[in-house]
Structure formats: structure tokens, C-alpha cells
Scaffold this motif. Structure first.
Motif, PDB file in Angstrom:
ATOM      1  N   THR A 169       0.808  -1.217   0.000  1.00 16.24           N
ATOM      2  CA  THR A 169       0.000   0.000   0.000  1.00 16.24           C
ATOM      3  C   THR A 169       0.845   1.272   0.000  1.00 16.24           C
ATOM      4  N   THR A 174      -8.263   3.167  -5.639  1.00 11.06           N
ATOM      5  CA  THR A 174      -8.721   2.609  -4.366  1.00 11.06           C
ATOM      6  C   THR A 174      -7.899   1.371  -4.044  1.00 11.06           C
ATOM      7  N   HIS A 193      -7.416  -1.718  -1.325  1.00  9.45           N
ATOM      8  CA  HIS A 193      -7.993  -2.483  -0.218  1.00  9.45           C
ATOM      9  C   HIS A 193      -6.973  -3.524   0.223  1.00  9.45           C
ATOM     10  N   GLU A 194      -6.581  -3.449   1.487  1.00 10.52           N
ATOM     11  CA  GLU A 194      -5.684  -4.461   2.035  1.00 10.52           C
ATOM     12  C   GLU A 194      -6.484  -5.699   2.416  1.00 10.52           C
ATOM     13  N   GLU A 195      -5.944  -6.857   2.034  1.00  9.72           N
ATOM     14  CA  GLU A 195      -6.614  -8.130   2.289  1.00  9.72           C
ATOM     15  C   GLU A 195      -5.684  -9.064   3.057  1.00  9.72           C
TER      16      GLU A 195
END
Length: 276
Positions: free
Chosen positions: A229, A250, A252-254
Motif C-alpha cells: 500500500t 482505491t 484495499h488491504e486483504e
């Protein structure tokens, strides 16, 4: 000459020894060494030597990769104009990358030690070969993969998101430790990104390896989310560039895991052969 000197008895002359000179001894160790050198080397020893060579080459490659990345950052003219917070972020990314390389080195050293201590048994060697084959399959895109990572969605009209934008995003994510990447468009049909992948602007979207994708574009990346990120938010990076052109990015950390399901068919080599 005085009488005292004349009367002194003279020592008798020594007669030459009749014993023959000893013959030089043959150095047995040298002969034994030559015999040992001429003897064929056991197959197990040759396998251990080959394993040590492979491990040494991998260690050298890891060190060379890290040195190149550090030098590229040091030679970047934009680094001098960055603020303290940005420099701290860059250093944190480099530290994280160094830690991954050090971990790879430790694993290779442990593997080398394990193979030596066990005499490189056939089962151990086969298990190690299978593990390396799986890793190479993931890197080559011929095997699916899953693990922690991020999903990155790029939206924008006009020239906000171009082929160069996607390529920059892939390069930044790879530099931050992305191990497996796929990209998909609005139709959700993913394309596996590998070393030979190309990105070209087309009349109806972005062409990735011959397939046309239409926005929005989503990148699915396996790696450490806390490292991936920040890589996209470096000043002058993908997020800032897309926002300046009116688009949005955008991330999104998973940490629970993402899946890179797209695979590529292995290509048959026409000219290259293993050098053995």
C-alpha cells in the motif's frame, strides 16, 4: 716452529665411510593423493556440490537485486526534493524489502545445511525440488496462487488511466514485493501478469497480452499489504498521477488472503536448452 708444537700428536685422518648413501624415500602421501584424485567422485558428493552451487547463485542474485534497488533510489533526482515524511516512508519500504531478502537468504542457507547434514537423501532432494518448482510456477504464471495481499482499482475517464499507468502500478507493486499479480477489466476476466507481459493503449481500452480490457481496472496482488500500500502512495507515484488527471485509485488491504486464479500456458521452447 718450537719443539712443543712439533711434539704434539696429530689426530688421525678419518677414513671415508664405506656405507652407501641412503636412497630417497618415495612420498607415499603424494602417491595416495594422486590415486584419490584419479578415483571417480561419488554421485552423492557431486549432487551436494551442485546444490551448493545453486544456493550460492541464488544468494548472489538476491544480493545483486537488493543492491540495484538501493542504488536506483539513491540515484533518483526526485529523492532530494522529498520531505522528511516521504523519505521515512521510502526507507521503511527499503527496510521491509531487505528483510524479505534476508529471510530468503536464511531459508536458502537452512536448506543448504539440511541437505548437507542429511547427506542429501533422495526424498529430501525431491521435496526441495518440488517446492522450488511450485515457486517457479507461481513466478512464471503457470500455477494459481493465494495469500495475503491487496486489490487496487483504478478509475478515470479520458487519459486518467492509460497503459503506462497500469504498467507503472505493476512495477511499483513488484518493487514492493508483489509475488503474483493479475489484472482484470469491467468484464472481470483476469489476465496473469508475468515478466513478458505488455500493456498497450487500444481504441476500446487497454490491451494486455493481446486481450482488450475496459475500465475500471483491478489489480489483484499477493504480498505484504503493509508494504504494498505505501508503495503506491509515494509522491509522484500512481495514486498521485491518477488523481491529478481526474481519476481515482482505491487500495484495499486483504490480510485474510486474495486469490490470483489466472494462469498462463507454458510456452514450448524452440531454441533454448538447459546448460548442463
Amino acid at each position: 716452529m718450537t719443539d712443543e708444537q712439533t711434539d704434539q700428536p696429530q689426530p688421525p685422518a678419518e677414513e671415508p665411510s664405506a656405507e652407501p648413501a641412503p636412497e630417497p624415500e618415495v612420498e607415499a602421501p603424494a602417491v595416495e593423493a594422486e590415486v584419490e584424485a584419479a578415483a571417480p567422485e561419488p554421485a552423492g558428493r557431486r549432487r551436494v556440490g551442485g546444490t551448493r552451487l545453486v544456493v550460492a547463485l541464488l544468494l548472489g542474485l538476491l544480493g545483486f537485486t537488493f543492491a540495484i534497488q538501493v542504488r536506483s533510489v539513491a540515484d533518483d533526482p526526485t529523492v532530494a526534493a522529498l520531505g522528511e515524511e516521504d523519505l521515512v516512508r521510502i526507507l521503511a519500504n527499503l527496510d521491509a524489502h531487505e528483510e524479505r531478502l534476508q529471510q530468503d537468504i536464511r531459508e536458502l542457507q537452512e536448506t543448504s545445511q539440511r541437505l548437507r547434514t542429511t547427506g542429501e537423501s533422495q526424498q529430501e532432494a525431491l521435496a526441495e525440488a518440488a517446492r522450488r518448482a511450485d515457486e517457479l510456477g507461481i513466478l512464471a504464471g503457470t500455477l494459481p496462487a493465494e495469500g495475503p495481499g491487496v486489490t487496487v482499482t483504478l478509475r478515470g475517464a479520458g487519459g486518467a488511466v492509460t497503459a503506462d499507468t497500469l504498467l507503472d502500478a505493476v512495477q511499483e507493486l513488484r518493487g514492493a514485493g508483489g509475488e503474483a499479480i493479475q489484472v482484470q477489466g469491467a468484464d472481470r476476466a483476469p489476465v496473469r501478469v508475468v515478466a513478458s507481459s505488455y500493456f498497450v493503449d487500444g481504441p476500446d481500452g487497454i490491451v494486455v497480452d493481446g486481450r482488450t480490457l475496459r475500465g475500471p481496472y483491478t489489480l489483484v496482488v499477493i504480498g505484504e499489504p503493509e508494504t504494498l500500500t505505501p508503495a503506491l502512495h509515494i509522491p509522484g507515484g500512481v495514486v498521485e498521477s491518477v488523481q491529478q488527471d481526474g481519476g481515482t485509485v482505491t487500495v484495499h488491504e486483504e490480510p485474510g488472503g486474495v486469490e490470483v486464479s489466472a494462469v498462463r500456458q507454458p510456452e514450448a521452447l524452440q531454441h533454448a536448452r538447459p546448460d548442463s
